[in-house]
Design an enzyme around this catalytic site. Structure first.
Site, PDB file in Angstrom:
ATOM      1  N   CYS A 162       0.799  -1.226   0.000  1.00 48.33           N
ATOM      2  CA  CYS A 162       0.000   0.000   0.000  1.00 48.33           C
ATOM      3  C   CYS A 162       0.831   1.276   0.000  1.00 48.33           C
ATOM      4  O   CYS A 162       0.269   2.375  -0.089  1.00 48.33           O
ATOM      5  CB  CYS A 162      -0.938   0.002   1.199  1.00 48.33           C
ATOM      6  SG  CYS A 162      -1.849  -1.539   1.414  1.00 48.33           S
ATOM      7  N   HIS A 294      -3.033   7.798   5.884  1.00 51.94           N
ATOM      8  CA  HIS A 294      -3.193   6.476   5.273  1.00 51.94           C
ATOM      9  C   HIS A 294      -4.620   5.998   5.539  1.00 51.94           C
ATOM     10  O   HIS A 294      -5.286   5.499   4.638  1.00 51.94           O
ATOM     11  CB  HIS A 294      -2.157   5.504   5.820  1.00 51.94           C
ATOM     12  CG  HIS A 294      -2.090   4.221   5.058  1.00 51.94           C
ATOM     13  ND1 HIS A 294      -1.814   4.185   3.707  1.00 51.94           N
ATOM     14  CD2 HIS A 294      -2.296   2.933   5.440  1.00 51.94           C
ATOM     15  CE1 HIS A 294      -1.827   2.918   3.292  1.00 51.94           C
ATOM     16  NE2 HIS A 294      -2.128   2.153   4.316  1.00 51.94           N
ATOM     17  N   GLU A 305      -1.774   5.105  13.491  1.00 60.42           N
ATOM     18  CA  GLU A 305      -1.461   6.334  12.766  1.00 60.42           C
ATOM     19  C   GLU A 305      -1.742   7.568  13.613  1.00 60.42           C
ATOM     20  O   GLU A 305      -0.948   8.516  13.621  1.00 60.42           O
ATOM     21  CB  GLU A 305      -2.236   6.402  11.455  1.00 60.42           C
ATOM     22  CG  GLU A 305      -1.871   7.601  10.601  1.00 60.42           C
ATOM     23  CD  GLU A 305      -2.387   7.531   9.174  1.00 60.42           C
ATOM     24  OE1 GLU A 305      -1.911   8.307   8.327  1.00 60.42           O
ATOM     25  OE2 GLU A 305      -3.277   6.692   8.902  1.00 60.42           O
ATOM     26  N   LYS A 326      -9.797   7.691   1.515  1.00 63.02           N
ATOM     27  CA  LYS A 326     -10.197   6.292   1.277  1.00 63.02           C
ATOM     28  C   LYS A 326     -11.663   6.087   1.623  1.00 63.02           C
ATOM     29  O   LYS A 326     -12.303   5.161   1.113  1.00 63.02           O
ATOM     30  CB  LYS A 326      -9.332   5.333   2.099  1.00 63.02           C
ATOM     31  CG  LYS A 326      -7.907   5.164   1.589  1.00 63.02           C
ATOM     32  CD  LYS A 326      -7.157   4.135   2.421  1.00 63.02           C
ATOM     33  CE  LYS A 326      -5.744   3.917   1.917  1.00 63.02           C
ATOM     34  NZ  LYS A 326      -4.843   5.063   2.187  1.00 63.02           N
ATOM     35  N   HIS A 331      -9.679   1.847  -0.870  1.00 62.26           N
ATOM     36  CA  HIS A 331      -8.233   1.629  -0.764  1.00 62.26           C
ATOM     37  C   HIS A 331      -7.724   1.075  -2.089  1.00 62.26           C
ATOM     38  O   HIS A 331      -8.003  -0.072  -2.432  1.00 62.26           O
ATOM     39  CB  HIS A 331      -7.950   0.651   0.381  1.00 62.26           C
ATOM     40  CG  HIS A 331      -6.518   0.598   0.802  1.00 62.26           C
ATOM     41  ND1 HIS A 331      -5.479   0.898  -0.051  1.00 62.26           N
ATOM     42  CD2 HIS A 331      -5.949   0.262   1.995  1.00 62.26           C
ATOM     43  CE1 HIS A 331      -4.330   0.759   0.604  1.00 62.26           C
ATOM     44  NE2 HIS A 331      -4.594   0.380   1.842  1.00 62.26           N
ATOM     45  N   PHE A 390       1.591  -2.982   4.593  1.00 62.42           N
ATOM     46  CA  PHE A 390       1.936  -4.312   5.076  1.00 62.42           C
ATOM     47  C   PHE A 390       3.422  -4.563   4.833  1.00 62.42           C
ATOM     48  O   PHE A 390       3.994  -4.098   3.836  1.00 62.42           O
ATOM     49  CB  PHE A 390       1.132  -5.388   4.337  1.00 62.42           C
ATOM     50  CG  PHE A 390      -0.272  -5.583   4.861  1.00 62.42           C
ATOM     51  CD1 PHE A 390      -0.730  -4.935   5.986  1.00 62.42           C
ATOM     52  CD2 PHE A 390      -1.145  -6.447   4.204  1.00 62.42           C
ATOM     53  CE1 PHE A 390      -2.025  -5.130   6.460  1.00 62.42           C
ATOM     54  CE2 PHE A 390      -2.435  -6.651   4.666  1.00 62.42           C
ATOM     55  CZ  PHE A 390      -2.878  -5.993   5.794  1.00 62.42           C
TER      56      PHE A 390
END
Length: 402
Positions: A162, A294, A305, A326, A331, A390
């Site tokens: 991502c 994010h 975050e 998002k 996403h 990830f």
């Protein structure tokens, strides 16, 4: 160091087929997430996504090209056309050798993989099209982008889940700033809304069946989307010399590794990336007015975050605006940072802060100004764009108005 500016932007995603459509949708807090349209939908437990509807590839590419273009390549090429048109840049034979491409993608030709696995395993065919490999390979979109625009300099693909697009844009920024290239096309895309792609994500148990609600206490997970974003990066001197419109200046980039867990985010890894971007940009925390988060809508990401931003910005954290788009377009995995960078451009150029829609309940673990549900007018001179992927791959970009 050489100053690096953005002179062109292009996109296609669930909110719109252009930058203007996408930014208008962000201003209005539109929802691009809806019921999926695909085969075997009844076998999926997740039936929503940020899908690009009514997209006709044959309206944009001839059949000979489509034999080589996976859906992600099509989306990237369309975004690049818009970016190049806005920049007004002519890549001459001389310039072509110092112009490059860096694209981010997590999956590459996912639709081609999915279609051909069906052909072999479900339909029992023993032969596939001879162009399957060049169509699905992860670098296909970057390669076709270089061919479409006569780009002969450094070209490569970045795949860091991502964070792929942010890494791609950051690396392109470094190439221009170092003098390695005069111009770079950078961004990314993904088109993982396939039966197999959604099934794989279902297995992680991080997907919402209802909506993406970042930072809201009643969030239930992430929602996949698809799309692409491409930007033209060039030297400030070159852009000024040819009278180009400058959208923003890229001034900082940082990337870190958590070196921890393959899926769980790490607060300190994110903090180091944020501080690194500020340091690279020669900015103080109080210089930042807006962060594009994010913000996936998962409990692990949102909590981590928010804690990282609070730690990195200290006393300035409550004054920050931080939103996740998002919530609107889903996403986009490897392409998400590229589309989300548009929200930073809108904040810097138009003084409009994109909202986090779907926000319903305050979360004590996310006690920041997440611009809930409605866009906001605000003067912003510097922004950050976060990407935490990830594998513990973190990439943060810093931009300023010009």
């Amino acid at each position: 160091m050489i100053r690096v500016v953005i002179t062109g932007a292009g996109t296609i995603n669930a909110l719109g087929g252009s930058v203007s459509e996408t930014l208008q949708a962000m201003r209005e807090g539109q929802l691009g997430i809806g019921p999926l349209q695909m085969r075997d939908l009844d076998r999926l437990s997740v039936k929503i996504g940020g899908q690009i509807k009514d997209f006709d590839p044959e309206a944009h590419f001839d059949r000979q090209k489509l034999a080589l273009y996976d859906r992600v390549t099509q989306l990237v090429l369309l975004a690049s056309r818009e970016a190049m048109a806005q920049s007004g840049l002519e890549i001459t034979e001389e310039l072509s050798e110092t112009t490059g491409v860096v694209l981010g993608t997590a999956a590459g030709g996912m639709n081609t993989w999915d279609d051909n696995f069906r052909s072999v395993y479900e339909e029992g065919k023993n032969r596939v099209h001879p162009f399957v490999v060049p169509k699905l390979m992860t670098n296909a979109a970057a390669s076709h982008l270089s061919m479409a625009h006569n780009i002969k300099g450094p070209s490569l693909t970045v795949s860091t889940a991502c964070a792929s697009s942010n890494h791609a844009i950051g690396l392109a920024f470094h190439m221009v700033r170092s003098g390695m290239a005069q111009v770079m096309l950078a961004g990314g895309g993904d088109a993982m809304l396939t039966f197999g792609g959604i099934k794989a994500w279902e297995g992680l148990r991080v997907m919402s069946k209802t909506a993406c609600r970042p930072f809201s206490a009643n969030r239930s997970g992430m929602v996949q989307g698809e799309g692409a974003g491409v930007f033209v990066l060039e030297t400030y001197e070159g852009a000024k010399a040819r009278g180009a419109e400058i959208l923003a200046e890229l001034i900082g980039f940082s990337m870190t590794s958590d070196a921890g867990d393959i899926v769980m985010p790490n607060q300190q890894g994110a903090v180091r990336a944020i501080r690194g971007a500020l340091r690279d940009a020669c900015l103080d925390p109080q210089d930042i007015g807006y962060i594009n988060a994010h913000g996936t809508g998962t409990a692990a990401n949102d909590k981590t975050e928010c804690a990282a931003v609070t730690e990195a910005f200290g006393a300035h954290a409550p004054a920050l605006m931080m939103s996740s788009t998002k919530s609107m377009h889903g996403h986009l995995i490897g392409g998400t940072g590229a589309v989300e960078l548009l929200a930073c451009l809108m904040a810097l150029r138009d003084g409009v802060i994109a909202p986090t829609i779907g926000y319903e309940q305050p979360d004590p673990n996310c006690a920041l100004d997440v611009v809930p549900n409605v866009a906001r007018q605000a003067k912003v001179t510097a922004t950050l764009s976060n990407a935490f992927a990830f594998g513990g791959m973190n990439a943060v970009l810093a931009l300023k108005a010009i």
